[in-house]
Design a protein around this motif. Structure first.
Motif, PDB file in Angstrom:
ATOM      1  N   THR A 138      33.373  59.198  52.561  1.00 52.28           N
ATOM      2  CA  THR A 138      34.239  59.851  53.546  1.00 52.28           C
ATOM      3  C   THR A 138      33.449  60.852  54.378  1.00 52.28           C
ATOM      4  OG1 THR A 138      36.216  59.569  52.190  1.00 52.28           O
ATOM      5  CG2 THR A 138      36.274  61.307  53.844  1.00 52.28           C
ATOM      6  N   TYR A 139      32.603  61.627  53.720  1.00 50.59           N
ATOM      7  CA  TYR A 139      31.781  62.604  54.444  1.00 50.59           C
ATOM      8  C   TYR A 139      30.940  61.911  55.518  1.00 50.59           C
ATOM      9  CZ  TYR A 139      32.681  66.612  51.323  1.00 50.59           C
ATOM     10  OH  TYR A 139      33.262  67.650  50.640  1.00 50.59           O
ATOM     11  N   PHE A 140      30.308  60.808  55.133  1.00 52.96           N
ATOM     12  CA  PHE A 140      29.469  60.115  56.117  1.00 52.96           C
ATOM     13  C   PHE A 140      30.324  59.529  57.240  1.00 52.96           C
ATOM     14  CE2 PHE A 140      27.181  56.475  57.860  1.00 52.96           C
ATOM     15  CZ  PHE A 140      26.012  57.102  58.258  1.00 52.96           C
ATOM     16  N   HIS A 141      31.451  58.946  56.880  1.00 50.18           N
ATOM     17  CA  HIS A 141      32.318  58.322  57.886  1.00 50.18           C
ATOM     18  C   HIS A 141      32.738  59.322  58.963  1.00 50.18           C
ATOM     19  CE1 HIS A 141      35.618  56.215  59.800  1.00 50.18           C
ATOM     20  NE2 HIS A 141      36.427  57.200  59.446  1.00 50.18           N
ATOM     21  N   VAL A 142      33.242  60.502  58.553  1.00 50.33           N
ATOM     22  CA  VAL A 142      33.727  61.444  59.564  1.00 50.33           C
ATOM     23  C   VAL A 142      32.581  61.988  60.415  1.00 50.33           C
ATOM     24  CG1 VAL A 142      35.809  62.078  58.281  1.00 50.33           C
ATOM     25  CG2 VAL A 142      33.705  63.394  57.932  1.00 50.33           C
ATOM     26  N   SER A 143      31.371  61.998  59.851  1.00 49.57           N
ATOM     27  CA  SER A 143      30.231  62.492  60.630  1.00 49.57           C
ATOM     28  C   SER A 143      29.846  61.540  61.759  1.00 49.57           C
ATOM     29  CB  SER A 143      29.021  62.705  59.715  1.00 49.57           C
ATOM     30  OG  SER A 143      28.394  61.480  59.387  1.00 49.57           O
ATOM     31  N   GLN A 144      30.292  60.303  61.667  1.00 47.16           N
ATOM     32  CA  GLN A 144      29.918  59.288  62.644  1.00 47.16           C
ATOM     33  C   GLN A 144      31.048  58.947  63.619  1.00 47.16           C
ATOM     34  OE1 GLN A 144      26.555  58.176  62.576  1.00 47.16           O
ATOM     35  NE2 GLN A 144      26.614  59.919  61.167  1.00 47.16           N
ATOM     36  N   GLN A 145      32.143  59.686  63.575  1.00 46.56           N
ATOM     37  CA  GLN A 145      33.287  59.363  64.427  1.00 46.56           C
ATOM     38  C   GLN A 145      32.986  59.571  65.909  1.00 46.56           C
ATOM     39  OE1 GLN A 145      36.133  62.052  62.597  1.00 46.56           O
ATOM     40  NE2 GLN A 145      37.255  60.339  61.697  1.00 46.56           N
ATOM     41  N   HIS A 146      33.622  58.747  66.722  1.00 44.65           N
ATOM     42  CA  HIS A 146      33.545  58.934  68.170  1.00 44.65           C
ATOM     43  C   HIS A 146      34.379  60.156  68.554  1.00 44.65           C
ATOM     44  CE1 HIS A 146      34.366  58.129  72.479  1.00 44.65           C
ATOM     45  NE2 HIS A 146      33.163  57.581  72.445  1.00 44.65           N
ATOM     46  N   ARG A 147      33.938  60.887  69.555  1.00 51.44           N
ATOM     47  CA  ARG A 147      34.612  62.140  69.908  1.00 51.44           C
ATOM     48  C   ARG A 147      36.027  61.956  70.423  1.00 51.44           C
ATOM     49  NH1 ARG A 147      31.476  64.064  75.459  1.00 51.44           N
ATOM     50  NH2 ARG A 147      32.099  62.295  76.770  1.00 51.44           N
ATOM     51  N   SER A 148      36.385  60.730  70.802  1.00 55.20           N
ATOM     52  CA  SER A 148      37.759  60.489  71.249  1.00 55.20           C
ATOM     53  C   SER A 148      38.742  60.471  70.086  1.00 55.20           C
ATOM     54  CB  SER A 148      37.844  59.149  71.998  1.00 55.20           C
ATOM     55  OG  SER A 148      37.604  58.061  71.115  1.00 55.20           O
ATOM     56  N   ALA A 149      38.217  60.413  68.869  1.00 53.89           N
ATOM     57  CA  ALA A 149      39.101  60.356  67.696  1.00 53.89           C
ATOM     58  C   ALA A 149      38.486  61.121  66.524  1.00 53.89           C
ATOM     59  CB  ALA A 149      39.363  58.903  67.294  1.00 53.89           C
ATOM     60  N   TRP A 150      38.100  62.366  66.780  1.00 54.71           N
ATOM     61  CA  TRP A 150      37.512  63.193  65.735  1.00 54.71           C
ATOM     62  C   TRP A 150      38.558  63.633  64.716  1.00 54.71           C
ATOM     63  CZ3 TRP A 150      34.045  67.115  68.882  1.00 54.71           C
ATOM     64  CH2 TRP A 150      32.761  66.551  69.052  1.00 54.71           C
ATOM     65  N   THR A 151      38.167  63.642  63.462  1.00 53.74           N
ATOM     66  CA  THR A 151      38.954  64.287  62.415  1.00 53.74           C
ATOM     67  C   THR A 151      38.467  65.721  62.295  1.00 53.74           C
ATOM     68  OG1 THR A 151      39.298  62.254  61.145  1.00 53.74           O
ATOM     69  CG2 THR A 151      39.443  64.324  59.934  1.00 53.74           C
ATOM     70  N   HIS A 152      39.389  66.669  62.299  1.00 51.81           N
ATOM     71  CA  HIS A 152      39.015  68.073  62.177  1.00 51.81           C
ATOM     72  C   HIS A 152      39.385  68.663  60.815  1.00 51.81           C
ATOM     73  CE1 HIS A 152      37.719  68.303  66.303  1.00 51.81           C
ATOM     74  NE2 HIS A 152      38.850  67.743  66.688  1.00 51.81           N
ATOM     75  N   GLU A 153      40.323  68.027  60.127  1.00 49.12           N
ATOM     76  CA  GLU A 153      40.674  68.475  58.779  1.00 49.12           C
ATOM     77  C   GLU A 153      41.226  67.289  57.997  1.00 49.12           C
ATOM     78  OE1 GLU A 153      42.337  72.497  57.175  1.00 49.12           O
ATOM     79  OE2 GLU A 153      44.064  71.333  57.872  1.00 49.12           O
ATOM     80  N   LEU A 154      40.829  67.187  56.740  1.00 47.27           N
ATOM     81  CA  LEU A 154      41.383  66.159  55.866  1.00 47.27           C
ATOM     82  C   LEU A 154      41.363  66.678  54.442  1.00 47.27           C
ATOM     83  CD1 LEU A 154      38.843  63.441  54.846  1.00 47.27           C
ATOM     84  CD2 LEU A 154      38.152  65.277  56.358  1.00 47.27           C
ATOM     85  N   ASP A 155      42.136  66.032  53.577  1.00 47.70           N
ATOM     86  CA  ASP A 155      42.131  66.415  52.172  1.00 47.70           C
ATOM     87  C   ASP A 155      41.850  65.193  51.308  1.00 47.70           C
ATOM     88  OD1 ASP A 155      44.553  65.338  52.888  1.00 47.70           O
ATOM     89  OD2 ASP A 155      45.790  66.793  51.837  1.00 47.70           O
ATOM     90  N   LEU A 156      41.141  65.431  50.212  1.00 50.91           N
ATOM     91  CA  LEU A 156      40.783  64.386  49.269  1.00 50.91           C
ATOM     92  C   LEU A 156      41.325  64.739  47.891  1.00 50.91           C
ATOM     93  CD1 LEU A 156      37.016  63.785  50.188  1.00 50.91           C
ATOM     94  CD2 LEU A 156      38.967  62.378  50.829  1.00 50.91           C
ATOM     95  N   ARG A 157      41.916  63.754  47.223  1.00 48.36           N
ATOM     96  CA  ARG A 157      42.379  63.940  45.840  1.00 48.36           C
ATOM     97  C   ARG A 157      42.446  62.587  45.167  1.00 48.36           C
ATOM     98  NH1 ARG A 157      46.731  64.216  49.010  1.00 48.36           N
ATOM     99  NH2 ARG A 157      46.386  66.430  49.357  1.00 48.36           N
ATOM    100  N   SER A 158      42.438  62.593  43.865  1.00 46.57           N
ATOM    101  CA  SER A 158      42.594  61.353  43.116  1.00 46.57           C
ATOM    102  C   SER A 158      44.005  60.810  43.287  1.00 46.57           C
ATOM    103  CB  SER A 158      42.305  61.605  41.636  1.00 46.57           C
ATOM    104  OG  SER A 158      42.708  60.510  40.851  1.00 46.57           O
ATOM    105  N   PHE A 159      44.144  59.492  43.135  1.00 50.62           N
ATOM    106  CA  PHE A 159      45.453  58.848  43.282  1.00 50.62           C
ATOM    107  C   PHE A 159      46.481  59.401  42.300  1.00 50.62           C
ATOM    108  CE2 PHE A 159      43.861  56.788  39.566  1.00 50.62           C
ATOM    109  CZ  PHE A 159      44.960  56.306  38.866  1.00 50.62           C
ATOM    110  N   SER A 160      46.019  59.936  41.177  1.00 42.72           N
ATOM    111  CA  SER A 160      46.937  60.364  40.122  1.00 42.72           C
ATOM    112  C   SER A 160      47.398  61.809  40.274  1.00 42.72           C
ATOM    113  CB  SER A 160      46.261  60.196  38.753  1.00 42.72           C
ATOM    114  OG  SER A 160      45.082  60.974  38.665  1.00 42.72           O
ATOM    115  N   ASP A 161      46.868  62.531  41.249  1.00 40.19           N
ATOM    116  CA  ASP A 161      47.217  63.937  41.455  1.00 40.19           C
ATOM    117  C   ASP A 161      48.286  64.101  42.521  1.00 40.19           C
ATOM    118  OD1 ASP A 161      45.541  65.076  39.578  1.00 40.19           O
ATOM    119  OD2 ASP A 161      43.857  65.234  40.970  1.00 40.19           O
ATOM    120  N   LEU A 162      49.157  65.071  42.313  1.00 36.47           N
ATOM    121  CA  LEU A 162      50.105  65.449  43.352  1.00 36.47           C
ATOM    122  C   LEU A 162      49.388  66.293  44.400  1.00 36.47           C
ATOM    123  CD1 LEU A 162      53.264  66.466  41.286  1.00 36.47           C
ATOM    124  CD2 LEU A 162      52.990  64.431  42.696  1.00 36.47           C
ATOM    125  N   ALA A 163      49.826  66.194  45.638  1.00 32.81           N
ATOM    126  CA  ALA A 163      49.245  67.006  46.704  1.00 32.81           C
ATOM    127  C   ALA A 163      49.564  68.477  46.477  1.00 32.81           C
ATOM    128  CB  ALA A 163      49.787  66.549  48.053  1.00 32.81           C
TER     129      ALA A 163
END
Length: 257
Positions: free
Chosen positions: A225-250
């Motif tokens: 995920t870290y590498f993916h967001v670093s390579q995004q085109h500027r027309s669709a930048w991610t500025h914030e995201l959250d990561l968690r395991s499938f078994s955890d509540l947000a």
């Protein structure tokens, strides 16, 4: 000219695996950590054995001019920094208000917020001259939710999040991509969670929730995920995201502890 990825907080967990991921894509990875020269050398060696290029530096971010000098050395000796991962934690443990000294509270801010400000203040003018760059910032649930005993950590990480938003508002138009990555769960990392819990409790947690259960965040998978967001085109930048395991509540579905 080599592409350079600077990682501040390059342990055996997120930082190390992100370093390996960028090295696999041809980046020269500059790995910085506060202590443990042996562990740093081991990580550099592992990357080189996998065909990548890496350099290691011991860096105490609370020391005056240490961050600034490190960036200038890397820029002079390796090349322009394209991507920087700010991966420093600021967890001082669960402490009541009475147990949190002024020094301990300030240390969290110095590591989580002021150190990030120093990185941006030193590197962003250089990135602006070159037409852009990327800043990836590892964060924590405490950036969006304060709990009892987390006075220093929550204040520091909340400040980190707001600093990322301010940097984005000022520098996105100059080509600099700032990404605040909120880690909302336990990471299977011996250098962080392992040290906090101790070897026995950490192994018990891995056997209960990790390993084949996938109930702990796996640094190798997170690095994708870290590498993916670093390579995004500027027309669709991610500025914030959250990561968690499938078994955890947000984080927003949890009662404060």
């Amino acid at each position: 000219m080599e592409k350079v990825c600077l990682i501040i907080g390059a342990g055996a967990g997120i930082g190390g695996h992100v370093g390996k991921r960028f090295a696999a894509e041809g980046f020269h990875v500059a790995l910085c950590r506060r202590s443990d020269q042996e562990g740093l050398d081991r990580l550099v060696s592992e990357i080189k054995q996998q065909g990548g290029i890496a350099s290691g530096y011991l860096l105490n971010v609370v020391k005056e001019d240490a961050i600034e000098n490190c960036i200038h050395v890397i820029e002079a000796e390796i090349g322009p920094i394209d991507v920087v991962l700010f991966n420093l934690g600021a967890q001082i443990g669960n402490r009541s208000l009475e147990e949190t000294s002024y020094k301990a509270f300030e240390l969290g801010w110095r590591m989580a917020t002021f150190a990030l400000f120093r990185v941006a203040a030193t590197l962003f003018p250089l990135m602006t001259e070159r037409g852009g760059g990327t800043l990836l910032v590892t964060s924590a649930t405490a950036a969006v939710r304060g709990n009892a005993g987390q006075h220093s950590h929550a204040a520091a990480m909340g400040g980190r999040r707001m600093l990322c938003q301010s940097l984005n508002a000022e520098y996105a138009s100059r080509g600099i991509h700032v990404v605040h990555i909120l880690i909302d769960g336990a990471v299977d990392a011996p250098d962080t969670l392992g040290k906090m819990l101790g070897a026995d409790k950490f192994q018990a947690l891995r056997e209960q929730r990790g390993l084949e259960h996938d109930g702990l965040l796996l640094p190798k998978k997170m690095a994708e995920t870290y590498f993916h967001v670093s390579q995004q085109h500027r027309s669709a930048w991610t500025h914030e995201l959250d990561l968690r395991s499938f078994s955890d509540l947000a984080w927003w579905n949890h009662e404060p502890k």
